[in-house]
Design a protein around this motif. Structure first.
Motif, PDB file in Angstrom:
ATOM      1  N   SER A 545     -14.407   7.524 109.432  1.00 38.66           N
ATOM      2  CA  SER A 545     -14.105   6.818 110.683  1.00 38.66           C
ATOM      3  C   SER A 545     -14.751   5.442 110.702  1.00 38.66           C
ATOM      4  CB  SER A 545     -14.670   7.602 111.867  1.00 38.66           C
ATOM      5  OG  SER A 545     -13.890   8.700 112.130  1.00 38.66           O
ATOM      6  N   SER A 549     -17.108   4.116 115.920  1.00 45.72           N
ATOM      7  CA  SER A 549     -16.432   5.227 116.600  1.00 45.72           C
ATOM      8  C   SER A 549     -17.364   6.367 117.009  1.00 45.72           C
ATOM      9  CB  SER A 549     -15.312   5.779 115.711  1.00 45.72           C
ATOM     10  OG  SER A 549     -15.847   6.164 114.461  1.00 45.72           O
ATOM     11  N   THR A 552     -17.051   7.719 120.685  1.00 45.56           N
ATOM     12  CA  THR A 552     -15.800   8.451 120.934  1.00 45.56           C
ATOM     13  C   THR A 552     -15.874   9.849 120.321  1.00 45.56           C
ATOM     14  OG1 THR A 552     -14.823   6.310 120.482  1.00 45.56           O
ATOM     15  CG2 THR A 552     -13.291   8.140 120.793  1.00 45.56           C
ATOM     16  N   LYS A 684      -9.511   7.395 108.714  1.00 41.86           N
ATOM     17  CA  LYS A 684      -9.203   6.655 109.944  1.00 41.86           C
ATOM     18  C   LYS A 684      -9.581   5.193 109.819  1.00 41.86           C
ATOM     19  CE  LYS A 684      -8.640  10.417 112.920  1.00 41.86           C
ATOM     20  NZ  LYS A 684      -9.073  11.176 114.044  1.00 41.86           N
TER      21      LYS A 684
END
Ligand SMILES: Nc1ncnc2c1ncn2[C@@H]1O[C@H](COP(=O)(O)OP(=O)(O)OP(=O)(O)O)[C@@H](O)[C@H]1O
Length: 711
Positions: A545, A549, A552, A684
């Protein structure tokens, strides 16, 4: 008494036997090229005689031990003498046989008792038990002047029973121990079902019962090595093989030792000794030499050490040759944070310089070898390492002088001193130990190993056995002098050593396993292991990621998994996210903690976030400087060997999912490897993952003063 063919007959007989002599308890046979002796024990006592056209021949059946019987024929013998000679031979054999049978009468029960000793042996049979038994057996034969061949001829039933223990003792012992283990597993079933919070699996149960003189249980992360250690200690006590105080569990850090103590905190286990290597070294010194060592503040207090280094550097630079050496070196190899212009003397208090010096000095001190010997170990071509050794040596000498003046010691010296005492006393009988167990064995350094060897391999009396658990995939303390080769080379090191394994991991699911196990085995020097996850799922569990992030991800975990534990892991303390405190207060429903990879070893959490997996950060681009590299174990052929193991440790702390946080503009080579190697990960970062040139390695002074073991 001899019967031989005539000269003419011998000429016709050519290569065959032509002469037979009756000697004491044997027959001697002769041919043109050979001379053979057949002891009575190998001959069945029968002679078959046949008449030819001119001469007679005699055939004897001979059966060398454990070989098929074969006929030996003597040709060209005078027929009229042959019959009488054969009768004399048979009578001699018969007389010998009845004499031996009388002689063996008192030995037969002795030998049967020896056979019973093996049959009645209870518990796991170690190799030295069989060796001692063999010695006794041979001594008995020797005392009665009987050969094994005679036993095989006259007491065939006894011979058949002892034969495997003499000829293939390892196989005989293994078969016997296998039978014993199967029986014991049944008898102790309810113990194994309840000794830990979950029933132990079959390989864990067998590992608990394994009891060679030197054992290594080598298994991957989360396979329950520590569970085996704890269960074994309890089994030894509950099966009354020893008193609790005869068991010692050694851990590398105080925290790990405390955890072991906690897990053995039952009344019946009171007295089990749990210690760090340093703590145990102190006990050795106190018990065996009667002196209580005093630890120098230079080893325990940063301020004292800093004051010492400032003074030692200033004194050293008072010598012109040393000052010139330092100035020349710094002009060519600037040390980051150390100003090179101006007087060197003004830098004597520099923290960066202290780090640089102490890193090298402490590695030298760990080697517990003289400076001259260390110098000989460094290649003549490695001029830089030799220069650094010359630059740091006066500090090492001053350190020794200071300790001596205070009659004090430090942690490395404790281990060396304890080892010396153990060797001098040829073991540590007075310590009253029978079972020594070591956790995280992969972190062993040569000095600690020497102490263990002195304790567990003394030949004076029966030394305590060694039972170590470890995982070479998780060896992450090379920078402090640990040497993973000591784990991979266990059986070469310890006689009667046995390595066993566990192949099931309970911590992480198969999708974390797919990534972690493949990633670690890219280093061919790591031992091949199979590690199956109990938890099987199809959904990928590792996600790469973007760096920002974290919030989140945590919000998502907090929403779906109330009460879950989250471990945020960084390569070092500086990688702790700036928002960390805010995360903790924003998500009270989950427990979030931060740890460096080193500190996370031995821990587990439901979810793991590994942060700053960026180029230059993880793997750390540490270019070890000359002397440091010369003193550490050589892994130069494998890129990022230690960093790879660190990344494996970080990945395998998680039970459910791992997030690898990385900057898409500057991703770590490990991130590239996972994406390009088509590992089962969610990516991601998007398609445009920057392909940066890997950062030029920089010199980062790792602080090895703070080893995981803290006394
Ligand atoms: N037989 C078992 N059944 C179920 N769970 C088990 C079993 N054995 C161990 N576990 C669990 O697996 C987890 C890992 O065990 P443990 O910490 O002993 O493993 P380890 O091999 O020492 O791990 P590491 O090398 O990563 O430190 C723990 O939560 C433990 O309770």
């Amino acid at each position: 008494m001899k019967l031989a063919a005539s000269r003419l007959a011998q000429w016709f007989v050519q290569g065959e036997h032509f002469s037979i002599t009756l000697d004491k308890h044997c027959l001697k046979l002769e041919s043109k090229d050979m001379f053979e002796t057949v002891p009575f024990a190998l001959w069945d006592g029968q002679c078959r005689i046949e008449r030819g056209i001119f001469w007679g021949r005699m055939t004897l059946m001979v059966a060398p031990m454990d070989e098929p019987a074969r006929g030996i024929t003597i040709y060209g013998l005078s027929w009229w003498k042959l019959k009488g000679f054969a009768e004399t031979l048979a009578a001699a054999h018969q007389a010998w046989l009845s004499n031996q049978t009388t002689l063996l009468k008192p030995i037969e029960p002795l030998l049967n008792n020896l056979v019973d000793e093996l049959n009645d042996f209870s518990g796991y049979m170690r190799a030295d038990v069989v060796r001692q038994w063999q010695d006794k057996f041979h001594k008995t034969l020797n005392d009665y002047q009987v050969s094994l061949a005679v036993i095989s001829a006259i007491l065939p039933a006894v011979y058949q029973k002892v034969r495997p223990w003499l000829e293939v003792p390892d196989d005989a012992r293994e078969a016997r121990n296998h039978r014993w283990m199967e029986g014991t597993l049944q008898t102790w079933q309810s113990f194994f079902d309840t000794v830990e919070s979950s029933p132990l699996n079959p390989s864990q149960r067998r590992a608990v019962l394994q009891d060679e003189s030197h054992n290594l249980l080598l298994a991957g992360a989360g396979s329950g090595k520590t569970s085996v250690l704890v269960a074994r200690a309890r089994y030894l006590v509950e099966s009354q093989q020893c008193e609790p105080s005869e068991i010692l569990l050694l851990a590398f850090g105080r925290k790990a030792a405390d955890e072991l103590k906690e897990r053995l905190n039952q009344p019946e286990m009171a007295g089990v000794r749990v210690a760090t290597f340093h703590g145990f070294a102190i006990e050795i010194i106190k018990t065996l030499s009667g002196n209580a060592p005093s630890i120098s503040p230079l080893a325990t207090e940063d301020a004292s050490r800093s004051a010492f280094l400032t003074q030692a550097l200033a004194e050293m630079w008072g010598i012109k040759a040393q000052l010139n050496r330092w100035n020349k070196y710094l002009a060519e190899n600037p040390i980051s944070g150390v100003v090179t212009e101006g007087e060197l003397a003004e830098q004597a208090h520099s923290e960066k310089l202290h780090q640089w010096v102490w890193r090298r000095a402490s590695l030298i001190l760990q080697q517990s070898e003289s400076l001259t010997k260390l110098k000989q170990k460094i290649s003549d071509d490695d001029k830089k390492a030799l220069t650094e050794l010359a630059m740091v040596s006066p500090v090492v000498k001053a350190y020794h002088t200071s300790l001596k003046a205070d009659s004090a010691t430090d942690f490395d010296m404790l281990i060396t001193e304890a080892t010396k005492i153990l060797r001098r006393k040829q073991g540590g009988d007075a310590l009253g130990l029978r079972f020594v167990m070591v956790d995280e064995y992969q972190d062993i350094s040569p000095a600690r190993l020497s102490m263990l060897e002195a304790l567990c391999t003394s030949n004076k009396s029966s030394p305590p056995s060694l039972f170590a658990v470890g995982d070479d995939w998780q060896a992450i303390y090379r920078f402090t002098g640990a040497d993973v080769n000591l784990t991979t080379g266990f059986v070469e090191r310890f006689s009667d050593g046995k390595v066993t394994s566990l192949d099931t991991t309970y911590r992480f699911n198969n999708m974390i396993g797919e990534v972690a196990n493949r990633f670690i085995q890219q280093n061919p020097a790591q031992l091949e292991k199979s590690l199956q996850s109990v938890k099987i799922q199809k959904k990928k569990a590792v996600t790469i990621s973007p760096s920002g992030s974290g919030q989140t991800i945590l919000a998502d975990i907090a929403a779906k998994h109330q009460g879950a534990s989250v471990l945020v892991i960084g390569r070092n303390h500086h990688h702790k996210p700036d928002d960390f405190a805010q995360w903790q207060s924003a998500f009270p429903a989950i427990s979030i903690s931060y740890q460096t990879v080193h500190a996370s070893k031995g821990r587990e959490a439901d979810f793991v976030l590994i942060c700053q997996v960026n180029n230059g950060s993880f793997p750390t681009s540490v270019r070890q400087e000359a002397l440091v590299d010369a003193l550490l174990t050589d892994e130069s052929g494998i890129e990022y060997a230690e960093e790879r193991r660190l990344f494996y440790v970080a990945l395998t702390r998680s039970k459910q999912s791992v997030w690898i946080l990385s900057d898409s503009q500057n991703p770590s080579p490990f991130v590239h490897e996972l994406i390009e190697g088509e590992y089962p990960v969610f990516n991601k970062l998007g398609r445009k993952v920057a392909r940066n040139p890997v950062n030029e390695p920089v010199v980062i002074e790792q602080d090895n003063a703070k080893h995981q073991e803290d006394g």
